[in-house]
Write an enzyme that holds these catalytic residues in place. Structure first.
Site, PDB file in Angstrom:
ATOM      1  N   GLY A   1       5.182 -31.269 -48.066  1.00  0.00           N
ATOM      2  CA  GLY A   1       4.044 -30.620 -47.430  1.00  0.00           C
ATOM      3  C   GLY A   1       4.361 -29.664 -46.298  1.00  0.00           C
ATOM      4  O   GLY A   1       3.450 -29.255 -45.575  1.00  0.00           O
TER       5      GLY A   1
ATOM      6  N   ASP B   1       1.401 -31.428 -56.595  1.00  0.00           N
ATOM      7  CA  ASP B   1       2.753 -31.927 -56.885  1.00  0.00           C
ATOM      8  C   ASP B   1       2.593 -33.043 -57.906  1.00  0.00           C
ATOM      9  O   ASP B   1       1.553 -33.699 -57.973  1.00  0.00           O
ATOM     10  CB  ASP B   1       3.427 -32.470 -55.614  1.00  0.00           C
ATOM     11  CG  ASP B   1       4.942 -32.518 -55.728  1.00  0.00           C
ATOM     12  OD1 ASP B   1       5.616 -31.653 -55.133  1.00  0.00           O
ATOM     13  OD2 ASP B   1       5.450 -33.416 -56.430  1.00  0.00           O
TER      14      ASP B   1
ATOM     15  N   CYS C   1      15.449 -23.394 -52.779  1.00  0.00           N
ATOM     16  CA  CYS C   1      16.481 -23.602 -51.754  1.00  0.00           C
ATOM     17  C   CYS C   1      17.850 -23.723 -52.427  1.00  0.00           C
ATOM     18  O   CYS C   1      18.681 -24.499 -52.001  1.00  0.00           O
ATOM     19  CB  CYS C   1      16.156 -24.821 -50.900  1.00  0.00           C
ATOM     20  SG  CYS C   1      15.914 -26.325 -51.843  1.00  0.00           S
TER      21      CYS C   1
HETATM   22  C1  LIG Z   1      11.462 -28.115 -53.240  1.00  0.00           C
HETATM   23  S1  LIG Z   1      10.388 -29.446 -53.349  1.00  0.00           S
HETATM   24  C2  LIG Z   1       8.961 -28.797 -52.596  1.00  0.00           C
HETATM   25  C3  LIG Z   1       8.976 -28.726 -51.094  1.00  0.00           C
HETATM   26  C4  LIG Z   1       7.616 -28.381 -50.488  1.00  0.00           C
HETATM   27  N1  LIG Z   1       7.054 -27.187 -51.046  1.00  0.00           N
HETATM   28  C5  LIG Z   1       7.634 -28.239 -48.981  1.00  0.00           C
HETATM   29  O1  LIG Z   1       7.633 -27.134 -48.468  1.00  0.00           O
HETATM   30  O2  LIG Z   1       7.620 -29.275 -48.298  1.00  0.00           O
HETATM   31  C6  LIG Z   1       9.961 -29.422 -55.036  1.00  0.00           C
HETATM   32  C7  LIG Z   1       8.814 -30.313 -55.453  1.00  0.00           C
HETATM   33  O3  LIG Z   1       8.494 -30.004 -56.818  1.00  0.00           O
HETATM   34  C8  LIG Z   1       7.869 -31.134 -57.378  1.00  0.00           C
HETATM   35  N2  LIG Z   1       7.812 -30.915 -58.837  1.00  0.00           N
HETATM   36  C9  LIG Z   1       8.848 -30.841 -59.704  1.00  0.00           C
HETATM   37  N3  LIG Z   1       8.398 -30.560 -60.937  1.00  0.00           N
HETATM   38  C10 LIG Z   1       7.045 -30.445 -60.858  1.00  0.00           C
HETATM   39  C11 LIG Z   1       6.011 -30.172 -61.801  1.00  0.00           C
HETATM   40  N4  LIG Z   1       6.287 -29.944 -63.079  1.00  0.00           N
HETATM   41  N5  LIG Z   1       4.742 -30.157 -61.371  1.00  0.00           N
HETATM   42  C12 LIG Z   1       4.448 -30.417 -60.065  1.00  0.00           C
HETATM   43  N6  LIG Z   1       5.386 -30.673 -59.136  1.00  0.00           N
HETATM   44  C13 LIG Z   1       6.665 -30.687 -59.512  1.00  0.00           C
HETATM   45  C14 LIG Z   1       8.742 -32.265 -56.892  1.00  0.00           C
HETATM   46  O4  LIG Z   1       8.053 -33.488 -56.957  1.00  0.00           O
HETATM   47  C15 LIG Z   1       9.058 -31.811 -55.455  1.00  0.00           C
HETATM   48  O5  LIG Z   1       8.177 -32.433 -54.560  1.00  0.00           O
END
Ligand SMILES: C[S@@+](CC[C@H](N)C(=O)[O-])C[C@H]1O[C@@H](n2cnc3c(N)ncnc32)[C@H](O)[C@@H]1O
Length: 442
Positions: A257, A274, A374
């Site tokens: 988040g 998510d 990232c």
């Molecule tokens: C890089 S992290 C996101 C970090 C977040 N945007 C932040 O700024 O705190 C990637 C996220 O993608 C989610 N994710 C992966 N595949 C997904 C999908 N098909 N649909 C929804 N969420 C997904 C993971 O659960 C993870 O929380």
């Protein structure tokens, strides 16, 4: 899940609790392929440690994983036969303390020996560990001088970064990556005031930086929800989204988040999605603490349909922070070095491609789409968006320009995207690797 090895831990050797947890953590990252945070928190003893000792355990384990190539080169002349994995983890974590953490050598040696004597199974190795760690104390710094931070990179990453950014840049990244990461803070408002209150430094884009991470929750303003921890790199995508006041914004792959809070604090009407419920619980906690609001939805981005706009196109701004190899974050997450492989990058690329196409459906004509990861792998960044533009002719790159990047204009690529290398802002303590592309829907 807790680790049965640790059912009755602390009382016997509480003195070496942090070191025990660190060695087990390193072992479990390498053997069970667990992320470091999980490898530590799975251990009952970890949760029983004082905050300070938990920090020490994490520091030892993270330093060991970050410096493992160099540590192994120092240990190699003294180890005749490959020891069992836990014994090796004790030697590596002991060497990390002697070589990099300023632990008095006699303390690191005696603690390593004590850890092995805890169990009959490993007690036999105590004499060997004593001899090896004593030698590291005596000759380690000389041997270390013959190694380079580049030695810590698995070959595939080194080759990938040399190909993408050149040999000199790859060396600079490796040098940056062995440093302890600072604590970066995004504030709801008054960055200058918070920089003073938190005794931090004000970076470009208003990030407040403290040199050490420490116990974040104990700092002023945390309980009141005035700020959250977020690497400066991770804060950039939202900062490049323009004026968000009153805009409808879709935050895809939102947990835990960081960007959701930035968007809400900037006055956007936010929908955050998510697929991971546990991680979304963190979004709820974060929003509650910061007294910010967003509509939070558990869904797979590839399948989600906007109930209010069945054909899509309902959002002014869509941000996709796609799942990726996270190779840009290995200062903060050194386990990534040991857990990710080229095959992971290939399968993540397929996921990213699918999610980017799905995300684009929700952008209104004239609206903005931001794609970010990232990762330092160009396959998850620069190459990914070339494919996207071939598939979606109605999206054009909205080039990021120098004035938007303040002192970080070196991050702008010839295409007008942002490619941050961890060696940037080195004089202030570096930053995570990141890629950002911004599109406009025609
Ligand atoms: C890089 S992290 C996101 C970090 C977040 N945007 C932040 O700024 O705190 C990637 C996220 O993608 C989610 N994710 C992966 N595949 C997904 C999908 N098909 N649909 C929804 N969420 C997904 C993971 O659960 C993870 O929380």
């Amino acid at each position: 899940m807790t680790d049965r090895r640790d059912k009755k831990p602390a009382t016997k050797t509480p003195k070496n609790g942090a070191r025990y947890v660190a060695a087990r953590g390193v072992q479990d990252v390498l053997e069970k392929m667990l992320p470091l945070d999980q490898a530590l928190s799975n251990q009952a003893l970890f949760t029983q440690l004082e905050t300070r000792d938990r920090g020490f355990a994490r520091l030892i384990a993270a330093t060991t994983l970050r410096r493992m190539g160099q540590i192994d080169q120092v240990l190699a002349p003294f180890i005749k036969k490959a020891p069992p994995t836990y014994v090796l983890a004790v030697l590596r974590t002991g060497a990390a303390q002697i070589l990099f953490l300023g632990t008095p050598p006699h303390a690191a040696v005696s603690a390593g020996v004590a850890l092995l004597k805890r169990s009959q199974k490993t007690a036999r190795a105590a004499g060997m560990a004593n001899a090896v760690l004593r030698r590291v104390s005596e000759q380690g710094q000389t041997l270390l001088a013959e190694t380079r931070p580049l030695d810590n990179l698995p070959k595939w990453l080194r080759v990938s970064w040399e190909d993408a950014y050149g040999a000199q840049a790859a060396r600079a990244i490796a040098n940056a990556m062995v440093q302890d990461p600072p604590l970066d803070i995004t504030v709801k408002s008054d960055p200058q005031g918070w920089a003073e209150k938190l005794e931090g430094e004000l970076l470009p884009f208003g990030t407040v930086r403290r040199s050490k991470i420490g116990d974040v929750t104990a700092l002023a303003g945390f309980d009141d929800g005035e700020w959250w921890a977020q690497d400066i790199s991770a804060s950039l995508p939202v900062k490049l989204a323009g004026d968000l006041k009153g805009k409808k914004v879709l935050d895809l792959c939102a947990a835990p988040g960081g960007k959701t809070m930035q968007l809400a604090a900037a006055g956007a009407i936010v929908t955050a999605i998510d697929k991971n419920e546990d991680r979304l619980a963190r979004v709820h906690e974060n929003l509650k603490r910061t007294k910010l609001s967003a509509d939070v939805i558990v869904a797979d981005v590839a399948k989600w349909r906007d109930p209010e706009n069945k054909t899509g196109g309902g959002y002014d701004v869509v941000i996709l922070d796609a799942p990726c190899s996270a190779t840009g974050t290995f200062r903060r997450r050194p386990d990534v070095l040991h857990l990710k492989s080229p095959a992971d990058v290939s399968s993540l690329m397929r996921v990213q491609e699918k999610l980017l196409l799905a995300a684009s459906r929700h952008v209104r004509p004239g609206g903005t789409l931001i794609y970010c990861t990232c990762s330092l792998e160009t396959r998850e960044g620069e190459q990914q968006i070339i494919k996207f533009m071939k598939n979606r002719a109605n999206f054009r790159l909205n080039a990021i320009v120098e004035e938007e990047m303040f002192s970080l204009s070196e991050a702008i690529t010839p295409q007008g995207c942002v490619r941050v290398l961890p060696s940037f802002l080195q004089e202030n303590g570096g930053m995570d690797g990141f890629f950002i592309a911004r599109f406009t829907r025609c």
